[in-house]
Motif scaffolding. Sequence first.
Motif, short mmCIF file in Angstrom:
data_model
loop_
_atom_site.label_atom_id
_atom_site.label_comp_id
_atom_site.label_asym_id
_atom_site.label_seq_id
_atom_site.Cartn_x
_atom_site.Cartn_y
_atom_site.Cartn_z
N ASP A 63 0.81 -1.22 0.00
CA ASP A 63 0.00 0.00 0.00
C ASP A 63 0.84 1.27 0.00
O ASP A 63 0.35 2.34 0.32
N GLY A 65 1.93 3.03 -2.48
CA GLY A 65 1.36 4.01 -3.40
C GLY A 65 0.14 4.69 -2.84
O GLY A 65 -0.06 5.90 -3.04
N VAL A 66 -0.69 3.93 -2.11
CA VAL A 66 -1.88 4.51 -1.49
C VAL A 66 -1.46 5.55 -0.46
O VAL A 66 -2.00 6.67 -0.43
N TRP A 67 -0.49 5.21 0.38
CA TRP A 67 -0.05 6.16 1.41
C TRP A 67 0.67 7.36 0.82
O TRP A 67 0.61 8.47 1.38
N GLU A 68 1.33 7.17 -0.31
CA GLU A 68 1.92 8.33 -0.97
C GLU A 68 0.83 9.29 -1.42
O GLU A 68 0.95 10.51 -1.29
N ALA A 69 -0.27 8.73 -1.95
CA ALA A 69 -1.40 9.57 -2.35
C ALA A 69 -2.04 10.23 -1.13
O ALA A 69 -2.62 11.32 -1.25
N TRP A 70 -1.93 9.58 0.02
CA TRP A 70 -2.49 10.12 1.26
C TRP A 70 -1.53 11.07 1.98
O TRP A 70 -1.86 11.55 3.06
N GLU A 73 4.61 11.11 1.04
CA GLU A 73 5.76 11.70 0.35
C GLU A 73 6.13 13.07 0.93
O GLU A 73 7.31 13.42 0.99
N ASP A 275 -12.48 14.39 1.85
CA ASP A 275 -11.65 13.87 0.76
C ASP A 275 -12.03 12.45 0.35
O ASP A 275 -11.26 11.76 -0.31
#
Length: 364
Positions: A63, A65-70, A73, A275
């Motif tokens: 996950d 990528g999911v946490w990067e979107a959240w 980063e 969101d």
Amino acid sequence: MADVIVSNVPGSFPWGVLHERHPALIARVRDATPYGPGRRGALDALLGEIDGAIGPLAPGAADRGVWEAWGSEKYVGRPWDEVPFLWAESYFYRRLLDAVGYFGPGPWRGIDPFAPFKAAELDGLAPPVAGLEEQALLHASLWGNRADLGFRISAGEAGLGERVTGLVADDSAGLWAVLDRGAPGRLCVVADNAGPELLPDLLLADQLLAAHRVSEVLLHVKPYPYYVSDATPADVIACLRRAGEAGKRLWQAMADGRFIVRAHPFSCAPLPYQDMPDDLRADFGSATLTIMKGDLNYRRLVCDRHWAATTPYATVTGYFPGPVAALRTLKSEVVVGLDEATVAALDAGGQSWRTAGTHALIQV
């Protein structure tokens, strides 16, 4: 708009969660399960990180990528105290699951680190009382929200104080009015804690279905362990087995499609409901009423900001795609929708009414 809450003020509620509650939780998780040296070392490393910079997810996390979107980063590498409190608190629990190997290969994959605490609470519950009327079940669901293991870790049993009978806001009449508007429809319930809170939630759902106040109940729970005692699908099954005849009826209602359990990934997001993704928005938009249970859901509903307590509830939640009720015992500083006289009286009372778990609200 009010400022987003962070945890950089020593002595504040958010500061206490990050610097007192979370270390205590790590210690309890470490002692509750016989993890080996690798897992124990990872828990110790997470403990040491709390006073420093936010670390990344485990290498290869599915996950990531999911946490990067959240937001990971922009937040990883910064001090925990400097990022939004809602994000930091949620990310801590995701990192805790990494530390105990919940998502990784090995014997601890899929093992709930909070299961010993949940099981102890469920085992200690008395059999549910049959025949309660709907308003009593609503209040049982509301006050069941005091059963928050994360809160108890930092507050202790003495910190819970005595249950109060008065609410800082009570729009239960508005809640029933929304449900009775038109033909029976879908009720969404966004659950909070397992065990002593989830059980009365299920009894209320059973009663509303049996009385034809609603045609369908959609229960949202967490897809994986979160915030110590938050309910997962496994916790729903455990509670149904303890719920007597109501549990049997709901079990059949699940088979009939009238009682639906959903575990949406956004239920564990470190973001406000403002969101929410489109599919979750469609769920809530299809409901006659959505009931948000508990403190975390309330914080997410009102965007976890420093609102004045007299800010209208309808103003803050106006983005929501349908009627939304909050059933919450107050265990954090965020609150809206109160009248000035109530706030003045509570502030003059000389107690931490916003955070002690002794006051509650029903808002619609």
